[in-house]
Every structure is written in C-alpha cells, then in structure tokens.
Design an enzyme around this catalytic site. Structure first.
Site, PDB file in Angstrom:
ATOM      1  N   PRO A  55       0.818  -1.222   0.000  1.00  0.00           N
ATOM      2  CA  PRO A  55       0.000   0.000   0.000  1.00  0.00           C
ATOM      3  C   PRO A  55       0.850   1.270   0.000  1.00  0.00           C
ATOM      4  O   PRO A  55       0.332   2.358  -0.208  1.00  0.00           O
ATOM      5  CB  PRO A  55      -0.833  -0.137   1.287  1.00  0.00           C
ATOM      6  CG  PRO A  55      -0.191  -1.206   2.092  1.00  0.00           C
ATOM      7  CD  PRO A  55       0.616  -2.056   1.179  1.00  0.00           C
ATOM      8  N   GLU A  98       3.434  -6.904   8.001  1.00  0.00           N
ATOM      9  CA  GLU A  98       3.498  -5.452   8.177  1.00  0.00           C
ATOM     10  C   GLU A  98       4.420  -4.776   7.179  1.00  0.00           C
ATOM     11  O   GLU A  98       4.528  -3.574   7.141  1.00  0.00           O
ATOM     12  CB  GLU A  98       3.934  -5.121   9.605  1.00  0.00           C
ATOM     13  CG  GLU A  98       2.772  -4.795  10.519  1.00  0.00           C
ATOM     14  CD  GLU A  98       1.696  -5.875  10.542  1.00  0.00           C
ATOM     15  OE1 GLU A  98       2.058  -7.067  10.583  1.00  0.00           O
ATOM     16  OE2 GLU A  98       0.510  -5.531  10.497  1.00  0.00           O
ATOM     17  N   ARG A 131      -4.244  -8.483 -20.271  1.00  0.00           N
ATOM     18  CA  ARG A 131      -5.266  -8.171 -21.284  1.00  0.00           C
ATOM     19  C   ARG A 131      -4.773  -7.165 -22.321  1.00  0.00           C
ATOM     20  O   ARG A 131      -5.384  -6.988 -23.358  1.00  0.00           O
ATOM     21  CB  ARG A 131      -6.574  -7.712 -20.630  1.00  0.00           C
ATOM     22  CG  ARG A 131      -6.484  -6.400 -19.912  1.00  0.00           C
ATOM     23  CD  ARG A 131      -7.765  -6.116 -19.145  1.00  0.00           C
ATOM     24  NE  ARG A 131      -8.863  -5.710 -20.009  1.00  0.00           N
ATOM     25  CZ  ARG A 131      -8.938  -4.555 -20.650  1.00  0.00           C
ATOM     26  NH1 ARG A 131      -7.956  -3.684 -20.540  1.00  0.00           N
ATOM     27  NH2 ARG A 131      -9.970  -4.266 -21.397  1.00  0.00           N
ATOM     28  N   ASP A 176     -12.154   0.792 -23.789  1.00  0.00           N
ATOM     29  CA  ASP A 176     -12.420   0.737 -22.354  1.00  0.00           C
ATOM     30  C   ASP A 176     -12.272   2.055 -21.630  1.00  0.00           C
ATOM     31  O   ASP A 176     -11.668   2.975 -22.125  1.00  0.00           O
ATOM     32  CB  ASP A 176     -11.417  -0.203 -21.696  1.00  0.00           C
ATOM     33  CG  ASP A 176     -11.779  -1.616 -21.949  1.00  0.00           C
ATOM     34  OD1 ASP A 176     -12.945  -1.874 -22.220  1.00  0.00           O
ATOM     35  OD2 ASP A 176     -10.867  -2.447 -21.879  1.00  0.00           O
TER      36      ASP A 176
END
Ligand code: ADE
Length: 245
Positions: free
Chosen positions: A88, A115, A153, A168
């Site tokens: 993150p 962590e 993709r 898209d």
C-alpha cells in the site's frame, strides 16, 4: 509475456490463472506464469520468512535473505528487467502503468505480506513499489493478481479483438459510457432511443458525452489529463454551469 510471481501462498493463484481469459492466454502461449514459493529460499532450518521489526512495533516483517535469493534465482535464468513489489506504500496502479508493463518481456512481482518487507529488498533488487489504492489488503497476492490481469489483457492477442482494449474506461483518460443490451425495455426502463437509431455518428456523439459526464461526476481528477476535444470542453462547461444553477 512471462510473469514470475514470488509469494508465500502460491495456491492463492490457482483460480485466477486457470479460468477465463487468462487461462486462454496461457493455453495459446501468449502469457506464461511461473510461481515461486519464497519459503523455498529460506536460509534456516525452520524455513523462516519473517521476523520481528527492529525498533519494535506490532507485526512481522518479511526477511531480506529469502526474497533476495528468490529474485536472484529468477534473474539467473531470465532476462527480467523490472521487479514490482506490491504494497500500500507504492505508486498507485493505473492504466498507463499497466500499458508500460505490458511492453516488458518478463516481469517479477513480489507479493508483500505482513506489516511490510525489509527495506533492503528494494535497495538490492531495484523493486518498484506498486499499490492497488489507498486501502489495506491482508497481503499483496490479490494486488499481484490485479496487476497480472490488467497487464495480460493488454498483451496483443489476449483479448478477442484489439478494439475492446482500446474502447475501455481510461483509454482516452475518461470513464466508460453506459452500455445496454437486449431487451430494449425492462420494467419500464427504456434503452436510450439514440442507441436503437442506427445513426453511428449520433451514437458516437452520445457515448462521448456520457463518458465526459460520468467522468465529471465520479472522477473529476481524471479530466486534468484526459484527451479532450473542443466539443468535450464545451460540454464540460455546460455541465459545470448546470451545477451552479
Ligand atoms: N498489500 C496490502 N495492501 C495493498 C494494496 N493496497 N496494494 C498493494 N499491495 C497491498
């Protein structure tokens, strides 16, 4: 394109890589996956892959030796240039990064866990930290799956027609326009008349406007970098004025 996925939980990838479009991509040889269990590269007899953080604090940190050994083993047998670490703390994944990664021949993705990962892994391997967004997952495996999916993709031939990747959301920096299929009426809700008209120019114009409008309402931040025509800009002004009224 070949993905090397470094994880403590290789079985988590069974489903996503063996169904639907990714399975077809593998069967046709366009995409290849190699799963590497980090634990196989642990250096002690208990096969330890994590330890308590120096300086104290909650949780466990992924150890440097197994990860570096695992990456070095991959590098010995391949031409990998870029190494991605899912965390993150990373740069958010977006369509531009997915396009960039799809140009690589091989890619290493390290699934972060616990962590965090000993900072020296990044220093020693040049790993780029990539995040799925501003939320915390239980581990980097699901983030790795998302990266693999978004990148695969875009590999030429993986999607049925090259067009579908281009039309898209995000291809023009805008969110996608609404789609409908049969029936033309359901519980009193009609498909917009223009889509049944057969007038391709009008349909394209309507779709463009709906894409601009959706982006304006849901993700105005995207408008700063979207490819906008003079007509798009004029329509945006109208939308902004309508809000002020
Ligand atoms: N691991 C935990 N949370 C994550 C996130 N948001 N993105 C990438 N990897 C993660």
């Amino acid at each position: 394109m070949k993905f090397h996925i470094l994880t403590l939980f290789p079985a988590m990838f069974d489903g996503p890589l063996t169904e639907s479009i990714l399975r077809r991509a593998v069967e046709s040889g366009l995409v290849e996956f190699s799963l590497h269990n980090i634990r196989d590269h642990a250096v002690d007899r208990h096969h330890t892959t994590d330890d308590a953080p120096y300086g104290g604090g909650a949780g466990m940190v992924m150890k440097v030796e197994p990860l570096v050994a695992c990456i070095e083993a991959v590098r010995e047998k391949s031409s990998v240039v870029r190494v991605i670490l899912t965390t993150p703390r990373g740069k958010p994944l977006d369509q531009q990064l997915a396009r960039e990664l799809a140009r690589e021949e091989e890619l290493v993705i390290i699934c972060g866990r616990y962590e965090g990962v000993d900072e020296r892994v990044r220093e020693l391997t040049g790993a780029e930290e990539v995040s799925l967004g501003d939320f915390v997952l239980t581990g980097g495996e699901i983030a790795a799956m998302a990266i693999v999916d978004a990148v695969s993709r875009l590999v030429p031939g993986v999607l049925g027609s090259e067009e579908s990747a281009e039309a898209d959301s995000f291809s023009d920096g805008l969110l996608e326009y609404p789609q409908y299929t049969r029936p033309a009426e359901f519980r009193g809700l009609q498909v917009p008349e223009v889509l049944l008209s057969g007038n391709h120019l009008e349909i394209a114009r309507w779709r463009r406007r709906r894409a601009v409008e959706k982006t304006f309402r849901e993700r105005p931040d995207l408008l700063a970098t979207a490819h906008l025509s003079a007509e798009d800009r004029k329509y945006l002004e109208e939308l902004a004025e309508a809000i002020q009224r």
